[in-house]
Write an enzyme that holds these catalytic residues in place. Structure first.
Site, PDB file in Angstrom:
ATOM      1  N   ASP A 118       0.872  -1.162   0.000  1.00 25.39           N
ATOM      2  CA  ASP A 118       0.000   0.000   0.000  1.00 25.39           C
ATOM      3  C   ASP A 118       0.918   1.223   0.000  1.00 25.39           C
ATOM      4  O   ASP A 118       2.123   1.088  -0.151  1.00 25.39           O
ATOM      5  CB  ASP A 118      -0.950  -0.024   1.207  1.00 25.39           C
ATOM      6  CG  ASP A 118      -2.256   0.700   0.940  1.00 25.39           C
ATOM      7  OD1 ASP A 118      -2.229   1.939   0.755  1.00 25.39           O
ATOM      8  OD2 ASP A 118      -3.295   0.043   0.880  1.00 25.39           O
TER       9      ASP A 118
ATOM     10  N   HIS B 153      -3.060   3.868  -3.762  1.00 32.07           N
ATOM     11  CA  HIS B 153      -2.481   3.077  -2.666  1.00 32.07           C
ATOM     12  C   HIS B 153      -1.065   2.637  -3.016  1.00 32.07           C
ATOM     13  O   HIS B 153      -0.656   1.513  -2.713  1.00 32.07           O
ATOM     14  CB  HIS B 153      -3.378   1.866  -2.344  1.00 32.07           C
ATOM     15  CG  HIS B 153      -4.656   2.261  -1.668  1.00 32.07           C
ATOM     16  ND1 HIS B 153      -4.736   2.488  -0.314  1.00 32.07           N
ATOM     17  CD2 HIS B 153      -5.888   2.492  -2.170  1.00 32.07           C
ATOM     18  CE1 HIS B 153      -5.976   2.856  -0.011  1.00 32.07           C
ATOM     19  NE2 HIS B 153      -6.691   2.865  -1.122  1.00 32.07           N
TER      20      HIS B 153
ATOM     21  N   GLU C 278     -10.135   3.472  -4.705  1.00 32.08           N
ATOM     22  CA  GLU C 278      -9.927   4.832  -4.176  1.00 32.08           C
ATOM     23  C   GLU C 278      -8.959   5.675  -4.993  1.00 32.08           C
ATOM     24  O   GLU C 278      -8.014   6.259  -4.444  1.00 32.08           O
ATOM     25  CB  GLU C 278      -9.449   4.754  -2.714  1.00 32.08           C
ATOM     26  CG  GLU C 278     -10.531   4.192  -1.795  1.00 32.08           C
ATOM     27  CD  GLU C 278     -10.155   4.305  -0.332  1.00 32.08           C
ATOM     28  OE1 GLU C 278     -11.009   4.759   0.442  1.00 32.08           O
ATOM     29  OE2 GLU C 278      -9.022   3.924   0.031  1.00 32.08           O
TER      30      GLU C 278
END
Lengths: 510, 502
Positions: B146, B200, B270
């Site tokens: 991440d 990420h 995201e």
């Protein structure tokens, strides 16, 4: 000698640091030996910690060439111990050099804001092993906490194997593997003392008592407790299952209590005793003939006020037994309850004798009432210092009763002066003794207790020791680092942030 | 697998702590298995039959029949649940008459563990695999990387871990992961690796310019995150740099060496366009494509990234199914052109009431459930970036995990008879912003057991019907060395069915 034992503990820290460090690094940075020597000056080494113990210390670190001298001066051994603890924080393992490194110079003059700084552990809802309690004391020492309050028994179980009353554990312990012997508690007390921690045992009564007390009839003593494990639970007989409340009109009840007190006194020699006294509901007493008959005989009917009389009778009678065992100078602690709320108004429990442990919320008006009546207070307010809140309910749907989870930020910010000022009170010195974070164990045992106590307890510890005007943002970096430091000392506290935040201090914000 | 079973019995006796009472009882186990599968896959038949009968003369005969070794494994697991140390008998005791015919309802029954926000030691991953095997879970989804850290020590691209791992001691080599994979397979568990992108991504990707490859990632650790990225830390891959795809291909190849997975996870969640929008290289590229800087243009760019990345997956793995999280990409009208139902499975992390779930089903996607209102394990603690509690609070108790039924979620959104082939199953998600080794067990278990039963048995009842068994299962897990959280006072285990509020 006590101070020598304390120094041995300090040595242990360094040995562990070095041992763990050498597992992953090969020393290559240092080619000369650097010497650390220690000078300790103590005025008077008290044997045990009390509310009057002076825990202050001064620590000076000076380096010349390859020699560092750390000097500690303190009134008592306990103050010196805190100095040693701080000294250990100035030393760490350096992975680049492959050796221990330390601060070359420092001047620290330190003293705690409050004399009572603790953790309460409930060993009755779920058993906590002796090994784990010893481990918890290690953690308390690292946080300069000085009190471990053991909520030894409750309705669920009675794990203390009392020598004088062996029936208690026989009828009350969960299993033979979940018992504290007399020797266990003695060992615990001694281990704690060397680490500057006092142990306060609590035998909660008259409510929160059940399993362990069921043997009375079998031994010809009558019912010592009532409504034990009653199922289904009659309307309002008790809060949480299992039900159980002591029988206040049976004289043998007090004899048994006194015997248990005696055993605890011999095992722990505590400087304070906790009698519990919380959450009494009258339905069980009201449905017991023996009791209602006694009340009639004593000119009482069955109103709520009459039952409060009975409760006070129980409290006064068991206090006499406490006096027999511990002497009349030993302070006694009680939880806030409907009784303390009442007496704050009517004044029956002697403020000179009783200390009240406040577990209500921080805005509860029982607090100023108790203060003005003259009680000394210990804070464990549920809205900030309860460690068990926030998990799923254990008796139904939803979350447990004090949800949400109290974060370290909430714990850190629980400033007792600020709390009292909210009631317009600037407390007199010596009235606010300090506080305890409460680890109720309905949903914790050996497997997960480290992570639920730490690192949040460290936030409470700094609040009670330093009591800074600042709030959690000011402490964040040190808090996150302290958690890492505790990990290295074997305390498996929860992570509060990604490790990235520790490596990039001050960047984790919205 | 039989050795593992023997180990259970040995540990039961160790718990007893005394010399077992001598007896003449004998247990004879006969195993009938047609196919000694080498690896567990989505097509593996995990069913089994287990029969225990007692003959005269203290012989207990256990007969296990299963199409594959993995079915046999499950049978042995069940058999171990029918045995326990008995303090009064002074020995292990076993149920002597039983017939069990069992098979899982869903084929994807998993836990997701995030190894990037906080590093999870190998030992903790091994123990997690153990815990999963005790609960007949079969999928460990590793959210390997991440923005915060890149713990995978890729032999082909060593710079990733050099720039991205938290420390020397917080990384996984291919050797490490391969050994873990073997260990998991023997316990009936496949590992699904996830390399989340394009968002990420930050730490691990910063080395591009130092090696003359240009920026592989952008806005890494950028201070002003408003409208640029979520974080902290900020970071997103550079989709217009050819070298980004070169690196991805090498990483995929190394992961294949470690896991030989039968399905791969690309993350894809995201993505905020702010960072791409302020990057000159990207704005220029869009212009060259005859595009502007509207949202639709950045979706085009995201789609481009997704397709290029999928090409690399195909080069390395062939046409294996790929999983992506729900995101704004899976919601938009043109999602079907990029995230096609033929190649992609969507892992749902929105709340169960989100209408996008039904919409995705109706568009033809296969689904894996990890809805955050019930199957996120990290919720409920304090915030790690400010005041209050963390974003998905409150804590999800085991009751919520147990009751979370994917078919019920679909039915509530009007899908009454979904094609069972298209509902793969689910995963409980252990995001680790606030968890590492010391507290992992308590957060995974026994809640992991609750989701395990939901996914294996798909029981008609809700949590009250399972309470006694879950509380007991917790004790079993503890006896096997899993630090599972207690959900009730021990009194409730000893007084079953009485711990409730009127």
């Amino acid at each position: 000698m006590l101070i020598e034992k304390m120094m041995t503990v300090l040595h242990g820290y360094f040995e562990k640091m070095e041992e763990d460090g050498l597992k992953v690094t090969v020393p290559h940075g240092a080619d000369t030996e650097h010497e650390l020597s220690l000078d300790i000056y103590i005025n008077r080494c008290e044997k045990q910690i009390t509310l009057q113990t002076n825990e202050s210390y001064s620590l000076w670190v000076n380096t010349e060439g390859t020699s560092t001298v750390a000097s500690i001066a303190a009134e008592t051994c306990f103050g010196a111990r805190h100095g040693l603890e701080t000294l250990s924080q100035l030393i760490s393992w350096d992975y680049a050099f492959g050796s221990l490194i330390m601060q070359t110079s420092a001047t620290i003059i330190d003293a705690p804001a409050y004399p009572h700084r603790g953790l309460m552990v409930d060993t009755a809802r779920n058993f906590i092993s002796l090994e784990k309690l010893l481990h918890i004391i290690d953690g308390l020492a690292h946080d300069k906490m000085n009190t471990l309050h053991l909520h030894l028994s409750d309705a669920n179980s009675f794990p203390f194997d009392s020598k004088r009353v062996p029936q208690m554990a026989k009828y009350g312990a969960y299993s033979p593997r979940k018992v504290y012997s007399f020797e266990d508690l003695k060992e615990l007390g001694e281990y704690a003392n060397v680490r500057g921690v006092r142990i306060i045992p609590e035998i909660d009564a008259p409510a929160h008592a059940g399993n362990g007390w069921q043997w009375g009839s079998e031994y010809g003593l009558g019912d010592l407790a009532l409504c034990v494990n009653e199922s289904p639970r009659s309307q309002g007989a008790c809060y949480d299952p299992p039900c159980g409340i002591l029988n206040p009109v049976n004289n043998y009840t007090y004899d048994v209590l006194e015997s248990i007190y005696f055993d605890l006194m011999q095992a722990l020699n505590p400087d304070m005793f906790h009698m519990g006294g919380d959450e009494v509901r009258f339905n069980c007493w009201n449905n017991t003939n023996e009791i209602t008959e006694w009340m009639t005989l004593n000119g009482l009917s069955r109103t709520e006020e009459d039952f409060f009389h009975l409760w006070k009778y129980f409290q006064n009678t068991s206090l006499q037994r406490v006096d027999n065992v511990f002497g009349r100078d030993t302070p006694v602690i009680l939880w806030t309850s409907s009784l303390t709320d009442q007496v704050a108004v009517n004044g029956h429990l002697d403020p000179g004798r009783y200390i009240i442990q406040v577990w209500s919320g921080s805005r509860d008006f029982t607090i100023p009432r108790l203060y003005y009546t003259g009680y000394r207070l210990i804070f464990s307010n549920v809205d900030a210092w309860y460690l068990d809140c926030g998990y799923g309910s254990w008796v139904g749907d939803g979350l447990n009763s004090c949800a949400p989870y109290k974060s370290w930020q909430v714990m850190y910010d629980n400033d007792l002066d600020y709390l009292m000022r909210g009631f317009g009170i600037r407390p007199d010195p010596g009235k606010i003794l300090g506080g305890e974070a409460a680890m109720w164990s309905e949903q914790v045992d050996d497997a997960t207790i480290d992570g639920k106590i730490w690192p949040r307890l460290s936030a409470v510890a700094e609040r009670l020791w330093s009591n800074l005007p600042e709030r959690w943002r000011f402490a964040e970096r040190r808090f996150v680092h302290h958690r890492e430091r505790m990990l290295l000392k074997g305390i498996m506290g929860d992570a509060v942030q990604p490790l990235w935040c520790h490596q990039n201090e001050g960047f984790c914000y919205n | 697998m039989v050795d593992i079973f023997r180990g259970y019995l040995v540990s039961m006796e160790a718990y007893g702590g005394i010399e077992p009472t001598p007896s003449n009882s004998m247990i004879v186990v006969k195993i009938d298995c047609s196919q000694d599968d080498i690896r567990i896959t989505y097509n593996t038949d995990e069913s089994y039959e287990l029969r225990i009968t007692q003959e005269l003369g203290e012989v207990v005969r256990v007969s296990i029949t299963a199409p594959t070794a993995f079915g046999v494994r499950h049978a042995l697991e069940t058999l171990s649940q029918l045995a326990a140390w008995d303090d009064l008998a002074g020995s292990v005791v076993l149920v002597n008459e039983v017939f069990v015919s069992d098979r899982p309802f869903y084929r994807h029954r998993g836990l997701m563990v995030d190894t990037s926000r906080n590093f999870i030691q190998l030992g903790d991953l091994y123990r997690t695999v153990d815990g999963m095997s005790y609960n007949k879970l079969n999928t460990l989804h590793l959210h390997l990387t991440d923005a915060h850290s890149f713990p995978f020590d890729s032999p082909s691209v060593p710079q990733m871990a050099v720039y991205g791992a938290y420390s020397e001691r917080k990384k996984y080599t291919v050797t490490d992961l391969k050994a873990l994979n073997e260990y998991a397979n023997t316990r009936g568990i496949r590992i699904v690796p996830e390399l989340d992108g394009p968002a990420h991504s930050a730490y691990g990707w910063q080395w591009g310019p130092d090696y003359g490859l240009g920026d592989l990632a952008l806005c890494v650790n950028r201070l002003n995150r408003t409208n640029v990225c979520i974080g902290p830390p900020c970071g997103i891959q550079n989709p217009v740099n050819e070298n980004t795809y070169g690196v991805l291909e090498l990483l995929f190849s190394d992961l294949k060496e470690a896991f030989s997975p039968d399905v791969f996870h690309l993350g894809a969640d995201e993505v905020k366009f702010g960072c791409w929008n302020i990057t000159e290289e990207i704005v220029d590229w869009l212009e060259d494509q005859g595009r502007g800087r509207e949202e639709v243009d950045f979706y085009y760019l995201w789609g481009y990234y997704q397709n290029r990345t999928l090409e690399k997956v195909d080069t390395v793995y062939g046409n294996i199914p790929v999983i992506v999280w729900t995101s704004s990409l899976t919601e938009e009208n043109f999602v079907e052109n990029v995230i096609t139902p033929e190649r992609y499975i969507v892992q749902i992390w929105t709340e169960s009431s989100e209408p996008s779930i039904a919409s995705l089903y109706n568009k033809g996607y296969d689904l894996i459930f990890s809805n955050s209102d019930n199957w996120y394990l990290d919720c409920g603690y304090g915030s790690w970036v400010g005041d209050g509690n963390n974003w998905c609070s409150p804590y999800k108790g085991w009751q919520l995990l147990y009751d979370n039924d994917p078919l019920e979620i679909l039915a509530n959104q009007g899908i009454l008879n979904p094609d069972p082939q298209r509902i793969w199953g689910g995963e409980a998600a252990m995001w680790t912003e606030q968890t590492d080794g010391g507290t992992l067990d308590g957060k995974l278990w026994p809640r992991g057991s609750a989701i395990a039963e939901r996914l294996w048995s798909n029981p008609p009842g809700k949590w009250r019907t399972a309470e006694k068994r879950l509380v007991h299962m917790r004790e079993v897990l503890c006896l096997r060395g899993i630090g599972a959280d207690p959900v009730q006072p021990h009194w409730c285990h000893q007084n079953e069915g009485v711990c409730y509020y009127e």
